[in-house]
Motif scaffolding. Structure first.
Motif, PDB file in Angstrom:
ATOM      1  N   VAL A   1       0.827  -1.209   0.000  1.00 37.40           N
ATOM      2  CA  VAL A   1       0.000   0.000   0.000  1.00 37.40           C
ATOM      3  C   VAL A   1       0.866   1.266   0.000  1.00 37.40           C
ATOM      4  O   VAL A   1       0.377   2.360  -0.197  1.00 37.40           O
ATOM      5  N   ASP A   2       2.172   1.071   0.229  1.00 37.75           N
ATOM      6  CA  ASP A   2       3.070   2.231   0.299  1.00 37.75           C
ATOM      7  C   ASP A   2       3.397   2.734  -1.107  1.00 37.75           C
ATOM      8  O   ASP A   2       3.915   1.967  -1.922  1.00 37.75           O
ATOM      9  N   PRO A   3       3.103   4.012  -1.400  1.00 40.87           N
ATOM     10  CA  PRO A   3       3.427   4.552  -2.735  1.00 40.87           C
ATOM     11  C   PRO A   3       4.916   4.439  -3.078  1.00 40.87           C
ATOM     12  O   PRO A   3       5.283   4.508  -4.247  1.00 40.87           O
ATOM     13  N   GLN A   4       5.764   4.251  -2.074  1.00 43.18           N
ATOM     14  CA  GLN A   4       7.194   4.070  -2.377  1.00 43.18           C
ATOM     15  C   GLN A   4       7.493   2.684  -2.945  1.00 43.18           C
ATOM     16  O   GLN A   4       8.576   2.459  -3.489  1.00 43.18           O
ATOM     17  N   ARG A   5       6.556   1.759  -2.775  1.00 41.20           N
ATOM     18  CA  ARG A   5       6.647   0.431  -3.396  1.00 41.20           C
ATOM     19  C   ARG A   5       7.890  -0.365  -3.006  1.00 41.20           C
ATOM     20  O   ARG A   5       8.428  -1.119  -3.828  1.00 41.20           O
TER      21      ARG A   5
END
Ligand code: ADP
Ligand code: MG
Length: 221
Positions: free
Chosen positions: A38-42
């Motif tokens: 779920v982290d946009p940093q992936r």
């Protein structure tokens, strides 16, 4: 199917490290495992992509998309979904918690981290979720004696009456280097780290897979 959400409002506490290791632990023990990043940093996705051997599947998803991802996972025979969340993303953390059977709150043994944890705990408590604090990046004890920072942190956690996982994850370079190639410390040549992660999984798994009433069982029919 069961879902573990790894959360912490503070960045750099070790969410991705723990989420990846728990997903890999499940995979290595033969469970169909899915990482929901779920982290946009992936970061979790990068870890799983770097893996050469067969490993957990990974989907990138928004907090709002988690429910659909969970339903799809149930339908495709996934045994365990591990959600890796971003720091400070209160709404996503809320979504992840609603869907989780077990929440893992990662915290470094510093008073600042523990203060931030107290706020996260409030959300967990309101949702009435089984949850456990995992202390991460603690210095290795010297001669069997915990460093004063760790002792202080454990006292603070005790004061807050937070349930703490009995295995404390230590600051070990192998946790970084192994994940660079998508491997768990259990697959790297560091017996101490491997034992540490295995011990944590052995403690957590029965909590995540404990019998309980609710929508998870209903979904499984
Ligand atoms: N137990 C540990 N020992 C050594 N390094 C760690 C440990 N846990 C996390 N790290 C490192 O700390 C940094 C932050 O960890 P990460 O898992 O990415 O945190 P988060 O996902 O909470 O932001 C990364 O460089 C990671 O490799
Ligand atoms: Mg992360």
């Amino acid at each position: 199917m069961r879902t573990i959400a790894v959360i912490a409002l503070k960045g750099g506490s070790g969410k991705t490290t723990l989420a990846a290791h728990m997903a890999l632990a499940a995979h290595l023990r033969g469970l169909q495992t899915l990482v929901a990043d779920v982290d946009p940093q992936r970061s979790a996705s990068e870890v799983m992509t770097a893996r050469e051997a067969e490993g957990p599947r990974c989907v990138t998803v928004s907090g709002a998309g988690l429910f659909a991802a969970q339903l799809a996972a149930v339908g495709s025979g996934v045994d365990l979904m591990v959600i890796d969340t971003a720091a400070g993303a209160v709404e996503d953390v809320g979504q992840a918690l609603v869907l989780a059977d077990l929440a893992l709150l990662v915290v470094r043994p510093t008073l600042l981290d523990i203060a931030a944890l107290a706020r996260t705990w409030e959300i967990v408590r309101r949702l009435n979720k089984p949850a456990l604090v995992v202390v991460n990046q603690a210095p290795v004890p010297r001669g069997g004696v915990e460093a004063p920072v760790v002792k202080r942190a454990l006292r603070a956690l005790d004061y807050l009456r937070l349930p703490i996982a009995p295995t404390i994850l230590r600051n070990r370079a192998v946790y970084q280097t192994a994940l660079e190639t998508g491997r768990s410390a259990e697959e790297a040549a560091d017996a101490t780290a491997a034992k540490e992660m295995a011990a944590l999984w052995t403690y957590l798994a029965p909590l995540a897979f404990a019998e309980r009433d609710g929508p998870t069982e209903a979904a499984e029919g």
